[in-house]
Design an enzyme around this catalytic site. Sequence first.
Site, PDB file in Angstrom:
ATOM      1  CB  ALA A  37      13.954 -86.052  43.859  1.00  0.00           C
ATOM      2  N   GLY A 185      26.226 -86.822  21.604  1.00  0.00           N
ATOM      3  CA  GLY A 185      27.044 -86.136  22.614  1.00  0.00           C
ATOM      4  C   GLY A 185      27.416 -87.126  23.696  1.00  0.00           C
ATOM      5  CG  HIS A 444      57.576-100.869  33.524  1.00  0.00           C
ATOM      6  ND1 HIS A 444      57.130-100.515  32.266  1.00  0.00           N
ATOM      7  CD2 HIS A 444      57.981-102.163  33.434  1.00  0.00           C
ATOM      8  CE1 HIS A 444      57.279-101.551  31.451  1.00  0.00           C
ATOM      9  NE2 HIS A 444      57.786-102.563  32.141  1.00  0.00           N
TER      10      HIS A 444
HETATM   11  P1  FAD Z   1      21.558 -81.925  40.150  1.00  0.00           P
HETATM   12  O1  FAD Z   1      22.413 -83.101  40.354  1.00  0.00           O
HETATM   13  O2  FAD Z   1      20.670 -81.884  38.976  1.00  0.00           O
HETATM   14  O3  FAD Z   1      20.711 -81.756  41.487  1.00  0.00           O
HETATM   15  C1  FAD Z   1      19.736 -80.783  41.634  1.00  0.00           C
HETATM   16  C2  FAD Z   1      18.793 -81.228  42.743  1.00  0.00           C
HETATM   17  O4  FAD Z   1      17.919 -80.153  43.057  1.00  0.00           O
HETATM   18  C3  FAD Z   1      17.901 -82.401  42.345  1.00  0.00           C
HETATM   19  O5  FAD Z   1      18.035 -83.451  43.285  1.00  0.00           O
HETATM   20  C4  FAD Z   1      16.485 -81.821  42.360  1.00  0.00           C
HETATM   21  O6  FAD Z   1      15.516 -82.760  42.800  1.00  0.00           O
HETATM   22  C5  FAD Z   1      16.649 -80.678  43.347  1.00  0.00           C
HETATM   23  N1  FAD Z   1      15.684 -79.594  43.164  1.00  0.00           N
HETATM   24  C6  FAD Z   1      15.440 -78.884  42.027  1.00  0.00           C
HETATM   25  N2  FAD Z   1      14.508 -77.937  42.261  1.00  0.00           N
HETATM   26  C7  FAD Z   1      14.161 -78.046  43.573  1.00  0.00           C
HETATM   27  C8  FAD Z   1      13.253 -77.359  44.409  1.00  0.00           C
HETATM   28  N3  FAD Z   1      12.508 -76.342  43.949  1.00  0.00           N
HETATM   29  N4  FAD Z   1      13.141 -77.749  45.691  1.00  0.00           N
HETATM   30  C9  FAD Z   1      13.891 -78.777  46.185  1.00  0.00           C
HETATM   31  N5  FAD Z   1      14.761 -79.473  45.442  1.00  0.00           N
HETATM   32  C10 FAD Z   1      14.898 -79.100  44.155  1.00  0.00           C
HETATM   33  N6  FAD Z   1      28.699 -85.433  35.197  1.00  0.00           N
HETATM   34  C11 FAD Z   1      29.974 -85.817  35.429  1.00  0.00           C
HETATM   35  O7  FAD Z   1      30.774 -85.019  35.932  1.00  0.00           O
HETATM   36  N7  FAD Z   1      30.412 -87.086  35.124  1.00  0.00           N
HETATM   37  C12 FAD Z   1      29.586 -87.999  34.570  1.00  0.00           C
HETATM   38  O8  FAD Z   1      30.005 -89.128  34.304  1.00  0.00           O
HETATM   39  C13 FAD Z   1      28.241 -87.627  34.314  1.00  0.00           C
HETATM   40  N8  FAD Z   1      27.385 -88.512  33.770  1.00  0.00           N
HETATM   41  C14 FAD Z   1      26.078 -88.148  33.579  1.00  0.00           C
HETATM   42  C15 FAD Z   1      25.221 -89.080  33.022  1.00  0.00           C
HETATM   43  C16 FAD Z   1      23.893 -88.750  32.805  1.00  0.00           C
HETATM   44  C17 FAD Z   1      22.961 -89.777  32.214  1.00  0.00           C
HETATM   45  C18 FAD Z   1      23.426 -87.463  33.173  1.00  0.00           C
HETATM   46  C19 FAD Z   1      21.981 -87.102  32.977  1.00  0.00           C
HETATM   47  C20 FAD Z   1      24.278 -86.513  33.714  1.00  0.00           C
HETATM   48  C21 FAD Z   1      25.620 -86.847  33.919  1.00  0.00           C
HETATM   49  N9  FAD Z   1      26.537 -85.942  34.441  1.00  0.00           N
HETATM   50  C22 FAD Z   1      27.830 -86.312  34.657  1.00  0.00           C
HETATM   51  C23 FAD Z   1      26.131 -84.570  34.809  1.00  0.00           C
HETATM   52  C24 FAD Z   1      25.898 -84.462  36.328  1.00  0.00           C
HETATM   53  O9  FAD Z   1      24.886 -85.369  36.696  1.00  0.00           O
HETATM   54  C25 FAD Z   1      25.501 -83.033  36.689  1.00  0.00           C
HETATM   55  O10 FAD Z   1      26.492 -82.141  36.217  1.00  0.00           O
HETATM   56  C26 FAD Z   1      25.370 -82.867  38.190  1.00  0.00           C
HETATM   57  O11 FAD Z   1      24.412 -83.742  38.724  1.00  0.00           O
HETATM   58  C27 FAD Z   1      24.971 -81.417  38.522  1.00  0.00           C
HETATM   59  O12 FAD Z   1      24.830 -81.266  39.900  1.00  0.00           O
HETATM   60  P2  FAD Z   1      23.865 -80.143  40.510  1.00  0.00           P
HETATM   61  O13 FAD Z   1      24.049 -80.220  41.982  1.00  0.00           O
HETATM   62  O14 FAD Z   1      24.105 -78.854  39.848  1.00  0.00           O
HETATM   63  O15 FAD Z   1      22.392 -80.571  40.097  1.00  0.00           O
HETATM   64  P1  NAD Z   2      25.485 -83.037  24.799  1.00  0.00           P
HETATM   65  O1  NAD Z   2      25.453 -81.570  24.755  1.00  0.00           O
HETATM   66  O2  NAD Z   2      26.723 -83.715  25.283  1.00  0.00           O
HETATM   67  O3  NAD Z   2      25.200 -83.620  23.332  1.00  0.00           O
HETATM   68  C1  NAD Z   2      24.021 -83.324  22.639  1.00  0.00           C
HETATM   69  C2  NAD Z   2      24.212 -83.711  21.186  1.00  0.00           C
HETATM   70  O4  NAD Z   2      22.951 -83.661  20.562  1.00  0.00           O
HETATM   71  C3  NAD Z   2      25.150 -82.785  20.431  1.00  0.00           C
HETATM   72  O5  NAD Z   2      26.075 -83.534  19.698  1.00  0.00           O
HETATM   73  C4  NAD Z   2      24.192 -82.000  19.543  1.00  0.00           C
HETATM   74  O6  NAD Z   2      24.783 -81.572  18.329  1.00  0.00           O
HETATM   75  C5  NAD Z   2      23.099 -83.021  19.301  1.00  0.00           C
HETATM   76  N1  NAD Z   2      21.796 -82.474  18.948  1.00  0.00           N
HETATM   77  C6  NAD Z   2      21.180 -81.375  19.455  1.00  0.00           C
HETATM   78  N2  NAD Z   2      19.945 -81.230  18.912  1.00  0.00           N
HETATM   79  C7  NAD Z   2      19.787 -82.265  18.035  1.00  0.00           C
HETATM   80  C8  NAD Z   2      18.719 -82.676  17.190  1.00  0.00           C
HETATM   81  N3  NAD Z   2      17.572 -81.993  17.112  1.00  0.00           N
HETATM   82  N4  NAD Z   2      18.892 -83.786  16.440  1.00  0.00           N
HETATM   83  C9  NAD Z   2      20.049 -84.491  16.502  1.00  0.00           C
HETATM   84  N5  NAD Z   2      21.085 -84.150  17.295  1.00  0.00           N
HETATM   85  C10 NAD Z   2      20.956 -83.052  18.065  1.00  0.00           C
HETATM   86  O7  NAD Z   2      24.200 -83.469  25.648  1.00  0.00           O
HETATM   87  P2  NAD Z   2      23.805 -84.823  26.389  1.00  0.00           P
HETATM   88  O8  NAD Z   2      24.487 -85.983  25.780  1.00  0.00           O
HETATM   89  O9  NAD Z   2      22.329 -84.793  26.473  1.00  0.00           O
HETATM   90  O10 NAD Z   2      24.401 -84.601  27.834  1.00  0.00           O
HETATM   91  C11 NAD Z   2      23.998 -83.458  28.600  1.00  0.00           C
HETATM   92  C12 NAD Z   2      25.086 -83.016  29.518  1.00  0.00           C
HETATM   93  O11 NAD Z   2      25.220 -83.923  30.602  1.00  0.00           O
HETATM   94  C13 NAD Z   2      26.473 -82.979  28.897  1.00  0.00           C
HETATM   95  O12 NAD Z   2      26.693 -81.811  28.155  1.00  0.00           O
HETATM   96  C14 NAD Z   2      27.353 -83.041  30.100  1.00  0.00           C
HETATM   97  O13 NAD Z   2      27.443 -81.761  30.664  1.00  0.00           O
HETATM   98  C15 NAD Z   2      26.569 -83.946  31.037  1.00  0.00           C
HETATM   99  N6  NAD Z   2      27.092 -85.335  30.950  1.00  0.00           N
HETATM  100  C16 NAD Z   2      28.390 -85.569  31.269  1.00  0.00           C
HETATM  101  C17 NAD Z   2      28.893 -86.846  31.202  1.00  0.00           C
HETATM  102  C18 NAD Z   2      30.328 -87.082  31.564  1.00  0.00           C
HETATM  103  O14 NAD Z   2      30.926 -86.216  32.181  1.00  0.00           O
HETATM  104  N7  NAD Z   2      30.911 -88.238  31.236  1.00  0.00           N
HETATM  105  C19 NAD Z   2      28.098 -87.906  30.805  1.00  0.00           C
HETATM  106  C20 NAD Z   2      26.786 -87.642  30.480  1.00  0.00           C
HETATM  107  C21 NAD Z   2      26.286 -86.350  30.563  1.00  0.00           C
END
Ligand code: FAD
Ligand code: NAD
Length: 465
Positions: A37, A185, A444
């Site tokens: 992607a 969550g 401060h």
């Molecule tokens: P990813 O970021 O998922 O990257 C994996 C990459 O591998 C993707 O680009 C995918 O296209 C590529 N890929 C997969 N399979 C293949 C293949 N076969 N060939 C080529 N490419 C491939 N974390 C935080 O620390 N702080 C936050 O505030 C935070 N907010 C978040 C908010 C949301 C809405 C979401 C969904 C997640 C958030 N996270 C946050 C979690 C964070 O995004 C992930 O922990 C992080 O992106 C993980 O990094 P990664 O490199 O393991 O994988």
């Molecule tokens: P999460 O694990 O944080 O929360 C999922 C929630 O859904 C839990 O409270 C769980 O009890 C509830 N749940 C599970 N099954 C359910 C059901 N059938 N009905 C109702 N509730 C249910 O997962 P998320 O919010 O999807 O985020 C995924 C991951 O992405 C996080 O665990 C975190 O690792 C990462 N993330 C991190 C940040 C950050 O660092 N600020 C922000 C967003 C996402």
Amino acid sequence: MKEITCKLLVIGAGPGGYVCAIRAGQLGVDTVIVEMAKPGGTCLNIGCIPSKAIIHAADDFAKTVAMAAGKNAMGIKADNPAIDLAKTMAWKDGITGRLTLGVAGLLKKAGVKIVVGRAKFRDGKTVAVETETGEQVIRAENIVIATGSAPVELPMLPFGGKVVSSTGALSLTEVPARLAVVGAGYIGLELGLAFAKLGSKVTIVEALDRILPLYDTQLTQPVAKRLAALGVEVLLGTKVKGLSSNGEALLAETGSGEERRIAADKILVTVGRKPVTEGWGREELELDMDGRFLRIDEQCRTSMRGIYAVGDVTGEPMLAHRAMVQGEMVAEIVSGKRRSWDKRAIPAVCFTDPEIVSVGLSPDEAKAAGREIKIGQFPFSTNGRAMTLSAEEGFVRVVARADNHLVLGIQGVGVGISELSAAFSLAIEMGARLEDIAGTIHAHPTQSEAFAEATLKALGHALHI
Ligand code: FAD
Ligand code: NAD
């Protein structure tokens, strides 16, 4: 197409993969990265960065609405605030676009070759990539799997139509009048709060009997209070059943057996993320698993020689900064340096309102580990800077060993407290004792003074309380 050979092949250019490739390139390792992607992965394109942009826009909008309603104690007035969500999304896309271009630039600058397409293992040393121009075969001495994670789908609420994942929610161009969120969550609360501020009537359905189960209730209580103030209904201990037959509403059953029909224009399902362990030829390999994740050791080695894994595919916490640190470590190991995971703590920040930070052990975790502890807690309500920011909700809490005062954990909740997470992590990583933090001059007026005061409180002589 010609075969490529390299010393290091990285699959996936999210925070784990791209950091690994950049560092390897800097160290002179002949490196190829494959991404199907966009560079930046989940975090930059559809996760951390876009969600924080929308949260910020929602905050600004909510403040303006409050001003227009005459609810601004500072005397600031505003008229007829409105939001053009399509424009907000375009602004957000501009940020992610700049960052992903930046990552591609950094990879090139480090001398890393980028191959665009889906990678699939043929064997432990060979990967085939489906590119736009045909198949590209890559042979590598070392391979890093950094394929990340994807949203969990509920069988009774498959994504599509009005049921969206975080990716769908982060590309809406109109504010839904009624938003149902499944899961209280990280994502459910960060985005649920943001949409409530943008004007949606938000209902959150959570299976467990509490919000943000990862954090203790003292930390989540100010968030629960804010949800209530914004008119968000939170249904705890509630099971979702699916869509109503006309598709108008989300059906749920509360803990007491009451059937609930939640009328919704959009339903955001955020019940966790699953590691991407399929679609890249795992079946061609003999990789040990650790539950649903790839098993790794303290050097991110999998059970196969020369194959490493980093980031979300390797386990909790699924956080971008963990993935990055793992990626950097693996690059150094492949270049011949002696490295292993020696981190004391991985900070966690939840960008709710107010924000929550946790580093190291909570009081309950420290007690469960058999530690005798001292706890110091200092409220923002007595911090001058917090008052000037209208951010008096919340506190900083320090957990230390009772005998030698070594700091075991630091938590806090408060507006803007995410920026204190660096000080908290540094304290733990440097092995600070309460006296070290108490003896550091904190400028401060800043919210960081609450950190020093919390340590003084644990030592029995806080000054401003
Ligand atoms: P990813 O970021 O998922 O990257 C994996 C990459 O591998 C993707 O680009 C995918 O296209 C590529 N890929 C997969 N399979 C293949 C293949 N076969 N060939 C080529 N490419 C491939 N974390 C935080 O620390 N702080 C936050 O505030 C935070 N907010 C978040 C908010 C949301 C809405 C979401 C969904 C997640 C958030 N996270 C946050 C979690 C964070 O995004 C992930 O922990 C992080 O992106 C993980 O990094 P990664 O490199 O393991 O994988
Ligand atoms: P999460 O694990 O944080 O929360 C999922 C929630 O859904 C839990 O409270 C769980 O009890 C509830 N749940 C599970 N099954 C359910 C059901 N059938 N009905 C109702 N509730 C249910 O997962 P998320 O919010 O999807 O985020 C995924 C991951 O992405 C996080 O665990 C975190 O690792 C990462 N993330 C991190 C940040 C950050 O660092 N600020 C922000 C967003 C996402």
